[in-house]
Motif scaffolding. Sequence first.
Motif, PDB file in Angstrom:
ATOM      1  N   SER A 143       0.854  -1.196   0.000  1.00  0.00           N
ATOM      2  CA  SER A 143       0.000   0.000   0.000  1.00  0.00           C
ATOM      3  C   SER A 143       0.885   1.239   0.000  1.00  0.00           C
ATOM      4  O   SER A 143       2.066   1.176   0.374  1.00  0.00           O
ATOM      5  N   TRP A 144       0.289   2.342  -0.423  1.00  0.00           N
ATOM      6  CA  TRP A 144       1.003   3.629  -0.447  1.00  0.00           C
ATOM      7  C   TRP A 144       0.635   4.452   0.779  1.00  0.00           C
ATOM      8  O   TRP A 144      -0.486   4.357   1.290  1.00  0.00           O
ATOM      9  N   THR A 145       1.580   5.236   1.249  1.00  0.00           N
ATOM     10  CA  THR A 145       1.354   6.121   2.388  1.00  0.00           C
ATOM     11  C   THR A 145       1.619   7.552   1.927  1.00  0.00           C
ATOM     12  O   THR A 145       2.110   7.769   0.817  1.00  0.00           O
ATOM     13  N   VAL A 147       4.156   0.851   2.313  1.00  0.00           N
ATOM     14  CA  VAL A 147       4.313  -0.281   3.228  1.00  0.00           C
ATOM     15  C   VAL A 147       4.610  -1.505   2.373  1.00  0.00           C
ATOM     16  O   VAL A 147       3.884  -1.790   1.408  1.00  0.00           O
ATOM     17  N   ALA A 148       5.667  -2.220   2.701  1.00  0.00           N
ATOM     18  CA  ALA A 148       6.087  -3.371   1.899  1.00  0.00           C
ATOM     19  C   ALA A 148       6.307  -4.590   2.785  1.00  0.00           C
ATOM     20  O   ALA A 148       6.657  -4.469   3.972  1.00  0.00           O
ATOM     21  N   LEU A 197       7.970  -3.565   6.475  1.00  0.00           N
ATOM     22  CA  LEU A 197       8.542  -2.265   6.806  1.00  0.00           C
ATOM     23  C   LEU A 197       7.730  -1.151   6.153  1.00  0.00           C
ATOM     24  O   LEU A 197       7.158  -1.339   5.071  1.00  0.00           O
ATOM     25  N   SER A 198       7.656  -0.029   6.868  1.00  0.00           N
ATOM     26  CA  SER A 198       6.995   1.170   6.358  1.00  0.00           C
ATOM     27  C   SER A 198       8.082   2.160   5.969  1.00  0.00           C
ATOM     28  O   SER A 198       8.871   2.601   6.816  1.00  0.00           O
ATOM     29  N   VAL A 199       8.151   2.489   4.676  1.00  0.00           N
ATOM     30  CA  VAL A 199       9.228   3.327   4.131  1.00  0.00           C
ATOM     31  C   VAL A 199       8.722   4.758   3.936  1.00  0.00           C
ATOM     32  O   VAL A 199       7.626   4.968   3.384  1.00  0.00           O
ATOM     33  N   GLY A 200       9.511   5.728   4.385  1.00  0.00           N
ATOM     34  CA  GLY A 200       9.158   7.133   4.205  1.00  0.00           C
ATOM     35  C   GLY A 200      10.199   7.869   3.380  1.00  0.00           C
ATOM     36  O   GLY A 200      11.254   7.327   3.053  1.00  0.00           O
ATOM     37  N   ALA A 201       9.883   9.120   3.036  1.00  0.00           N
ATOM     38  CA  ALA A 201      10.748   9.954   2.190  1.00  0.00           C
ATOM     39  C   ALA A 201      11.036   9.257   0.879  1.00  0.00           C
ATOM     40  O   ALA A 201      12.146   9.303   0.344  1.00  0.00           O
ATOM     41  N   GLN A 218      -3.749  -8.282  -4.977  1.00  0.00           N
ATOM     42  CA  GLN A 218      -2.391  -8.226  -5.491  1.00  0.00           C
ATOM     43  C   GLN A 218      -1.646  -7.011  -4.966  1.00  0.00           C
ATOM     44  O   GLN A 218      -2.245  -6.019  -4.540  1.00  0.00           O
ATOM     45  N   ALA A 219      -0.311  -7.140  -4.985  1.00  0.00           N
ATOM     46  CA  ALA A 219       0.545  -6.046  -4.538  1.00  0.00           C
ATOM     47  C   ALA A 219       0.471  -4.874  -5.517  1.00  0.00           C
ATOM     48  O   ALA A 219       0.142  -5.044  -6.694  1.00  0.00           O
ATOM     49  N   GLN A 220       0.780  -3.685  -5.013  1.00  0.00           N
ATOM     50  CA  GLN A 220       0.812  -2.506  -5.869  1.00  0.00           C
ATOM     51  C   GLN A 220       2.010  -2.555  -6.830  1.00  0.00           C
ATOM     52  O   GLN A 220       1.944  -2.054  -7.959  1.00  0.00           O
ATOM     53  N   MET A 221       3.074  -3.173  -6.350  1.00  0.00           N
ATOM     54  CA  MET A 221       4.296  -3.235  -7.140  1.00  0.00           C
ATOM     55  C   MET A 221       5.184  -4.319  -6.529  1.00  0.00           C
ATOM     56  O   MET A 221       5.173  -4.536  -5.311  1.00  0.00           O
TER      57      MET A 221
END
Length: 480
Positions: free
Chosen positions: A81-83, A88-89, A188-192, A238-241
Amino acid sequence: MCSRAEHRHSRSLERSYRDPKQEQEEGMGFCSSPASRSVSMLSNTSVLLVLLLSCTFFASTESYDPLDPNGNITIRWDVMSWTPDGYVAVVTIFNFQQYRHIQAPGWSLGWTWAKKEVIWTMLGGQATEQGDCSRYKGNVPHCCKKNPTVVDLLPGTPYNQQIANCCKGGVLSSWLQDPANAASAFQLSVGASGTTNKTVRLPKNFTLKAPGPGYTCGPAKIVKPTKFPTADKRRFTQAQMTWNVTCAYSQFLAQKTPTCCVSLSSFYNDTVVSCPTCACGCQNNATQPGSCVEPNSPYLASVVSNAGTNSPLVQCTSHMCPIRVHWHVKLNYKEYWRVKITITNFNYNMNYSQWNLVVQHPNFDNLTQSFSFNYKPLTPYAAINDTAMLYGIKFYNDLLMQDGPSGNVQSELLFRKDASTFTFDKGWAFPRRIYFNGDNCVMPPPDAYPSLPNASIRWGVSRFSIAVILLVLLLHLGLF
């Protein structure tokens, strides 16, 4: 394989060498004596030979396992998902190697961010270092390093910090031995970071230690998004990417000293062929105290208790190997023959969980029964079945205990004889090669193998005895 630059250089050298007759025909006005042509051809041949050798040496770091040509570890990175500032991956590590597994203290995965990404939170894993997060006020990220390293969480982690397939201490089974436990995952939740498929940048320079060096990882490659079935299997999300990273093992890159050796014996010869001397190193207690421990030492308990958790502490032996595999040709029947295998642990400081043994012998195509080990054939080439993977039975002998009275496991194998190939002569009954936990074990030299008694001498004496008896009978009957 040669690099593209080397191939271009090779082609330019080929173009630079022109046949004199061809150059004359093209009007270039070049002429040379036979001697100069020979020197020119010799020099060009030497250059090409040097290039070929250099290509061979540079390619030696590439990995290829003839017993498991398609084996690898695949890292799958699914953006779920996108934040507002990233995504979030779920990262899943699959061990697709047939017999090589990852044991304690487990895997560690590293990479380099393409931009200035940070890890806000993690489940099922943790970064080993937080890094410099001083630019963040209030909500501080889990990790701000440009090149983070992530490890698995330990068993017993609270449920609110877990996800599926996590928290095994980094231990991964091999795909053939236990596929259900051959995967590990963390979230993990990735930022920036980018917030769409077009703006996100893939991490680079992936490294995998399991637990030491030996694996080389390729670049991340975008693949079709992973599909996930629901519990009732009637719907797929399904996953976004998704992108994959493939890592391959190389014994050359690992540069490991041997960790096991093989000893041999048989019923037809009293000789016991021990492991080669200094197969895994030599005793250095005189110059390096503590390199090994005598089994009858009064200080054994204190030395073991003070040793590091995963540092090897082996018994003082002539071979100095943590593991010894003994192959004993036990019995010979009319249509069968029997072998006993014993694996002994000489390491005072390490248990081997989910161990496995890979053995090469031409009679495995006629293996009838394995009594106390599980058996699975390794057949990378379908027409040849000469390699077996042997491993312990769960909850019975799948744990090889540390050095001591319980520090061994054993089993017997029953083979059917093939009249066209079977023989006890010239060491045929002994294995060609043995691997323990994926490491190649040191074999004794072939000329030291237990041999059959000298049958030719027995046959010569027997013929002489028969001749004497016949002569005595003929004299007695008065025929001479």
